[in-house]
Enzyme design. Structure first.
Site, PDB file in Angstrom:
ATOM      1  N   GLY A   1     -14.339  31.538-107.413  1.00  0.00           N
ATOM      2  CA  GLY A   1     -14.974  31.762-108.706  1.00  0.00           C
ATOM      3  C   GLY A   1     -15.885  30.583-108.967  1.00  0.00           C
ATOM      4  N   HIS A   2     -17.174  30.757-108.686  1.00  0.00           N
ATOM      5  CA  HIS A   2     -18.122  29.651-108.840  1.00  0.00           C
ATOM      6  C   HIS A   2     -18.866  29.808-110.169  1.00  0.00           C
ATOM      7  CE1 HIS A   2     -18.110  29.034-104.191  1.00  0.00           C
ATOM      8  NE2 HIS A   2     -17.021  28.629-104.788  1.00  0.00           N
TER       9      HIS A   2
ATOM     10  N   LYS B   1     -18.093  23.197-107.153  1.00  0.00           N
ATOM     11  CA  LYS B   1     -19.132  23.491-106.154  1.00  0.00           C
ATOM     12  C   LYS B   1     -20.249  24.345-106.743  1.00  0.00           C
ATOM     13  CE  LYS B   1     -16.001  25.171-103.421  1.00  0.00           C
ATOM     14  NZ  LYS B   1     -14.782  24.704-104.081  1.00  0.00           N
TER      15      LYS B   1
ATOM     16  N   GLN C   1     -13.499  27.399-101.873  1.00  0.00           N
ATOM     17  CA  GLN C   1     -12.193  26.707-101.831  1.00  0.00           C
ATOM     18  C   GLN C   1     -12.384  25.246-101.376  1.00  0.00           C
ATOM     19  OE1 GLN C   1     -12.063  30.077 -99.998  1.00  0.00           O
ATOM     20  NE2 GLN C   1     -11.860  30.875-102.038  1.00  0.00           N
TER      21      GLN C   1
ATOM     22  N   ASP D   1     -11.963  24.484-106.616  1.00  0.00           N
ATOM     23  CA  ASP D   1     -12.313  24.266-108.024  1.00  0.00           C
ATOM     24  C   ASP D   1     -12.863  22.865-108.269  1.00  0.00           C
ATOM     25  OD1 ASP D   1     -11.250  26.836-108.537  1.00  0.00           O
ATOM     26  OD2 ASP D   1      -9.243  25.971-108.687  1.00  0.00           O
TER      27      ASP D   1
HETATM   28  P1  IMP Z   1      -5.705  33.571-101.515  1.00  0.00           P
HETATM   29  O1  IMP Z   1      -6.932  32.910-101.008  1.00  0.00           O
HETATM   30  O2  IMP Z   1      -5.942  34.540-102.630  1.00  0.00           O
HETATM   31  O3  IMP Z   1      -4.885  34.161-100.401  1.00  0.00           O
HETATM   32  O4  IMP Z   1      -4.772  32.440-102.155  1.00  0.00           O
HETATM   33  C1  IMP Z   1      -4.151  31.420-101.352  1.00  0.00           C
HETATM   34  C2  IMP Z   1      -4.089  30.103-102.109  1.00  0.00           C
HETATM   35  O5  IMP Z   1      -5.408  29.577-102.255  1.00  0.00           O
HETATM   36  C3  IMP Z   1      -3.529  30.219-103.522  1.00  0.00           C
HETATM   37  O6  IMP Z   1      -2.819  29.034-103.830  1.00  0.00           O
HETATM   38  C4  IMP Z   1      -4.773  30.303-104.395  1.00  0.00           C
HETATM   39  O7  IMP Z   1      -4.540  29.860-105.694  1.00  0.00           O
HETATM   40  C5  IMP Z   1      -5.692  29.365-103.629  1.00  0.00           C
HETATM   41  N1  IMP Z   1      -7.111  29.681-103.831  1.00  0.00           N
HETATM   42  C6  IMP Z   1      -7.807  30.692-103.276  1.00  0.00           C
HETATM   43  N2  IMP Z   1      -9.083  30.657-103.684  1.00  0.00           N
HETATM   44  C7  IMP Z   1      -9.199  29.608-104.498  1.00  0.00           C
HETATM   45  C8  IMP Z   1     -10.296  29.032-105.204  1.00  0.00           C
HETATM   46  O8  IMP Z   1     -11.444  29.488-105.152  1.00  0.00           O
HETATM   47  N3  IMP Z   1     -10.025  27.915-105.942  1.00  0.00           N
HETATM   48  C9  IMP Z   1      -8.779  27.368-105.975  1.00  0.00           C
HETATM   49  N4  IMP Z   1      -7.740  27.860-105.332  1.00  0.00           N
HETATM   50  C10 IMP Z   1      -7.935  28.969-104.587  1.00  0.00           C
END
Ligand code: IMP
Length: 424
Positions: free
Chosen positions: A41-42, A17, A224, A14
């Site tokens: 989520g971009h 990007k 991420q 977040d």
């Molecule tokens: P997962 O990727 O859904 O398995 O989540 C694992 C961890 O990564 C969690 O703490 C999510 O909140 C975090 N996470 C996954 N994708 C994003 C992102 O695009 N932005 C911020 N945090 C993310």
């Protein structure tokens, strides 16, 4: 000579990007996503139109760019079609310019089911995943039970693979009255979707190599951030992919030699969504103000993000493991109204001061940030288009960060819109 750039997040995701990729994409011919999935989520704001992209590279907003989804991405085929349809209703046609690696592993409905069952089982120790099935899909990939895009075109073996998955997932599916576990339905749905995917399926590695040889400019879009990297992040509170530069090589089938420039995205403060240690977290009024002013709510899940001051220990790690030479600093304007702005320069663990992350990320729960205070600038930075035009205290804040990290600042974002940007 074209310059191929990779954009990676330097914090916990977040970082903004989406906006930076959108700006850099203007000069690129192709944009490629290499890891993650619909957990991302971009957000891109163009005029009054807001686009939130989960799987499709942000470059798709430009009508003439080619977009690639690499084998390192876990692809939710149903979600992707919804995203394509949403873009179509917003006037964006992906036909003939969105391509997907035949080797991309699919996120199927049962992966989302397993994600939520596992989070429930973890109780208070949950990772706080996005529940998009990301971890279970990558686990199937690594244990070689994954179903890849190319598999949906071989019905007999697809049926066998789904049947095998049904058997080995009995622990989750037994007694579960949820149609996400219905592999026969998934088979039928995938058969129905297959013709829609056929024109998009390609060998991404070959395509990118061809474009590179033709002198085309390629932008590699990370999702991420460094601290969510499965190997190099704050494990186990991470996502399940390599969010750092190495992920682009294996997630697209390219050589490191194809990359000319590595841009790290740094939000002017820190946020984190989901569970896990966060040394500079502010659970007070200042933290609430950062959240409200910064609109810090997840683009993928709508969850409120945790907020805190900038952390140089995190950023030093992110810059080193990625080889970042240039950073884009986003959301500087969110700090406009704070009278004092703090930067974490080191951690204290007991009597020991450390400038780098501890060997065991579990120690991140116990470290105390050592702060350096900067006076705020109490004026608006939005709309300023030159570094020299920024208030002196904002310039001092930015220069301190760049000097500490040994990087150049190439871009400063002072608002969500394209024109609220300083190119340095
Ligand atoms: P997962 O990727 O859904 O398995 O989540 C694992 C961890 O990564 C969690 O703490 C999510 O909140 C975090 N996470 C996954 N994708 C994003 C992102 O695009 N932005 C911020 N945090 C993310």
């Amino acid at each position: 000579m074209s310059t191929n750039t990779i954009v990676v997040g330097c914090q916990w995701g977040d970082e903004g990007k989406g906006k930076v990729v959108d700006l850099l994409a203007e000069k690129a011919d192709a944009i490629a996503r290499f890891q993650g999935g619909a957990n991302a989520g971009h957000t891109v704001l163009v005029g009054d139109k807001k686009y939130i992209l989960h799987l499709i590279p942000s470059g798709i907003i430009y009508p003439d760019k080619l977009c690639y989804i690499g084998n390192g991405v876990v692809l939710d085929p149903f979600g992707l079609l919804e995203e394509i349809e949403l873009l179509r209703t917003q006037g964006i046609d992906t036909n003939g310019r969105l391509f997907i690696s035949s080797a991309a592993n699919l996120v199927l409905p049962y992966h989302k089911l397993i994600d939520s069952i596992e989070e429930k089982k973890r109780g208070g120790d949950g990772i706080g995943t996005t529940l998009r099935g990301i971890g279970p899909a990558y686990r199937d990939k690594v244990s070689r039970n994954g179903i890849r895009l190319c598999d949906i075109f071989a019905p007999d073996s697809l049926k066998q693979k789904l049947e095998h998955n049904r058997k080995i997932k009995q622990e989750y599916f037994a007694g579960c009255d949820d149609d996400r576990a219905d592999t026969a339905k998934i088979f039928d749905d995938l058969q129905r979707l297959a013709p829609l995917f056929e024109p998009m399926m390609t060998n991404v590695s070959l395509d990118l190599q061809r474009l590179h040889r033709e002198g085309k400019c390629i932008l590699f879009e990370g999702a991420q951030g460094a601290l969510l990297d499965i190997d190099l992040g704050s494990y186990p509170y991470t996502t399940s992919s390599n969010t750092t530069v190495g992920g682009a090589m294996t997630g697209l089938g390219i050589s490191p030699k194809m990359i000319d420039e590595i841009v790290g995205i740094v939000k002017a403060y820190t946020t984190r969504v989901g569970s896990g240690p966060f040394p500079t977290e502010l659970v007070d009024q200042t933290g609430n103000e950062l959240r409200e002013i910064g609109g810090e709510y997840g683009a993928a899940t709508g969850r409120p993000r945790r907020t805190g001051w900038l952390d140089l220990v995190v950023l030093r790690h992110a810059c080193r493991i990625n080889g970042v030479e240039k950073i884009a600093v986003t959301k500087l304007d969110v700090l406009d109204r704070f009278s004092t702005i703090k930067v974490c320069t080191a951690y204290k663990l007991g009597d020991r001061e450390m400038a780098e992350l501890p060997l065991n990320p579990a120690a991140l729960w116990d470290v105390k940030p050592v702060y350096r205070d900067f006076p705020g600038w109490n004026s608006t930075t939005a709309g300023i288009d030159k570094f020299e035009g920024l208030p002196e205290n904002a310039r001092k804040y930015l220069s301190f960060i760049a000097d500490d990290l040994g990087v150049e600042i190439c871009l400063i974002s002072t608002g969500a819109r394209r024109n609220e940007t300083i190119l340095v």
